[in-house]
Design an enzyme around this catalytic site. Structure first.
Site, PDB file in Angstrom:
ATOM      1  CG  ASN A  10     -67.449 -53.124 -21.467  1.00 54.40           C
ATOM      2  OD1 ASN A  10     -67.961 -52.052 -21.764  1.00 54.40           O
ATOM      3  ND2 ASN A  10     -66.360 -53.585 -22.075  1.00 54.40           N
ATOM      4  CD  GLU A  38     -65.475 -50.370 -24.323  1.00 56.79           C
ATOM      5  OE1 GLU A  38     -65.403 -49.902 -25.461  1.00 56.79           O
ATOM      6  OE2 GLU A  38     -65.851 -51.542 -24.074  1.00 56.79           O
ATOM      7  CE1 TYR A 113     -62.668 -53.942 -22.495  1.00 52.03           C
ATOM      8  CE2 TYR A 113     -61.605 -51.798 -22.595  1.00 52.03           C
ATOM      9  CZ  TYR A 113     -62.384 -52.771 -23.185  1.00 52.03           C
ATOM     10  OH  TYR A 113     -62.853 -52.603 -24.462  1.00 52.03           O
ATOM     11  CG  ASP A 153     -64.912 -57.093 -21.674  1.00 50.00           C
ATOM     12  OD1 ASP A 153     -64.644 -58.276 -21.972  1.00 50.00           O
ATOM     13  OD2 ASP A 153     -65.201 -56.217 -22.517  1.00 50.00           O
ATOM     14  CG  ASN A 155     -62.324 -58.349 -24.533  1.00 46.27           C
ATOM     15  OD1 ASN A 155     -63.330 -58.581 -25.192  1.00 46.27           O
ATOM     16  ND2 ASN A 155     -61.946 -57.122 -24.206  1.00 46.27           N
ATOM     17  CG  ASP A 266     -71.576 -53.839 -26.116  1.00 44.81           C
ATOM     18  OD1 ASP A 266     -71.314 -53.375 -24.988  1.00 44.81           O
ATOM     19  OD2 ASP A 266     -70.732 -53.870 -27.037  1.00 44.81           O
ATOM     20  CG  HIS A 267     -70.180 -56.170 -22.139  1.00 46.39           C
ATOM     21  ND1 HIS A 267     -69.289 -57.215 -22.003  1.00 46.39           N
ATOM     22  CD2 HIS A 267     -69.689 -55.384 -23.134  1.00 46.39           C
ATOM     23  CE1 HIS A 267     -68.308 -57.077 -22.865  1.00 46.39           C
ATOM     24  NE2 HIS A 267     -68.520 -55.964 -23.578  1.00 46.39           N
TER      25      HIS A 267
END
Length: 276
Positions: A10, A38, A113, A153, A155, A266-267
């Site tokens: 991501n 993303e 995603y 991702d 989630n 952030d991933h």
């Protein structure tokens, strides 16, 4: 035999990621196929950032600046598909699958995603609807091609090993029992003798199989506080391979940055080598 290196990440906005150093990472990683989530950009931006050496497939979100999935590869896909779920379900920017002929072996790669969700809101309803669509589509995917991998991702942290602070998140999106039950269907439940070995829908959580029964390795860290520095993370990025393709895995790495200020997302990327 052919080594196929597939990475998934991501990027949290591909243009921002390249400004922060994603290009340097990619240049030194010798990746054959890169799945991104993303993306939050236009196709021409991907072309400019990646260059002519990559064949790029991109499915942007319906709303600009949101979601978006892409697959960049060293060889062109023979076919790709973006339809997913019911006809009235907007999956744009969240599901992109492509077939690649790798020296005579066809491998199907999906960049996925899953919506993040938010308990008690329409966003959570959207997430459950997406996961319901996966229940229908994953068996069809494996039937179409036993050498398939769904990555990205997703989630959801499937098990307590996947979230450092799992006790504090059992009522939050990403670790709800109802969400984790879907992953029991994909991989088998934790207490199932066939867990991650062909139970469920016959998909294998490659990261967990390779890491073993340990905490993490995490792939996402909140930007709040010192989550990255203390490794208070979540393992929510997956390569979910069919049991047939998972048997060909020879190496798995999470490319965690050496320091907080060296991250470009952030991933962290999840990089898997398959020996075909």
């Amino acid at each position: 035999m052919t080594r196929l290196r597939i990475a998934s990440v991501n990027v949290n906005g591909v243009r921002a990621a390249f400004r922060k150093g994603m290009g340097d990472w990619l240049a030194g990683r010798d990746v054959d196929i890169l799945a991104m989530q993303e993306v939050r950009a236009e196709t021409e931006h991907l072309d400019e950032l990646l260059g002519d050496e990559w064949d790029i497939l991109h499915d942007p979100a319906t709303a600009k600046g949101r979601a978006g999935v892409a697959i960049a590869s060293r060889r062109a896909a023979s076919v790709h598909r973006v339809t997913f779920g019911p006809d009235d379900f907007d999956s744009a920017g969240r599901w992109l699958e492509a077939d690649y002929d790798v020296d005579g072996t066809v491998v199907t790669v999906v960049s996925c995603y899953v919506p993040s969700g938010a308990v008690g809101t329409p966003k959570q309803d959207e997430k459950f609807r997406f996961l319901e669509g996966m229940l229908v589509h994953l068996p069809e995917l494996r039937q179409r091609n036993p050498l398939s991998v769904v990555m990205g991702d997703l989630n959801v942290g499937h098990r307590t090993l996947d979230i450092r602070n799992w006790k504090g998140n059992v009522k939050n999106a990403g670790f709800l029992p109802e969400e984790r039950a879907y992953f029991d269907r994909f991989f088998g439940a934790e207490d199932d003798p066939g867990y991650n070995a062909g139970a469920g829908f016959g998909f294998v959580d490659v990261g967990r199989r390779f890491a073993g029964e340990v905490d993490g390795p995490y792939t996402w860290w909140s930007n709040r506080g010192k989550a990255f520095d203390t490794d208070t993370g979540w393992r929510i990025d997956y390569q979910a391979a069919t049991v047939e393709l998972a048997a060909k895995v020879v190496d798995v790495k999470v490319d965690r940055a050496a320091a907080w200020d060296e991250r470009w997302s952030d991933h962290a990327p999840l990089v898997v080598d398959y020996q075909l």
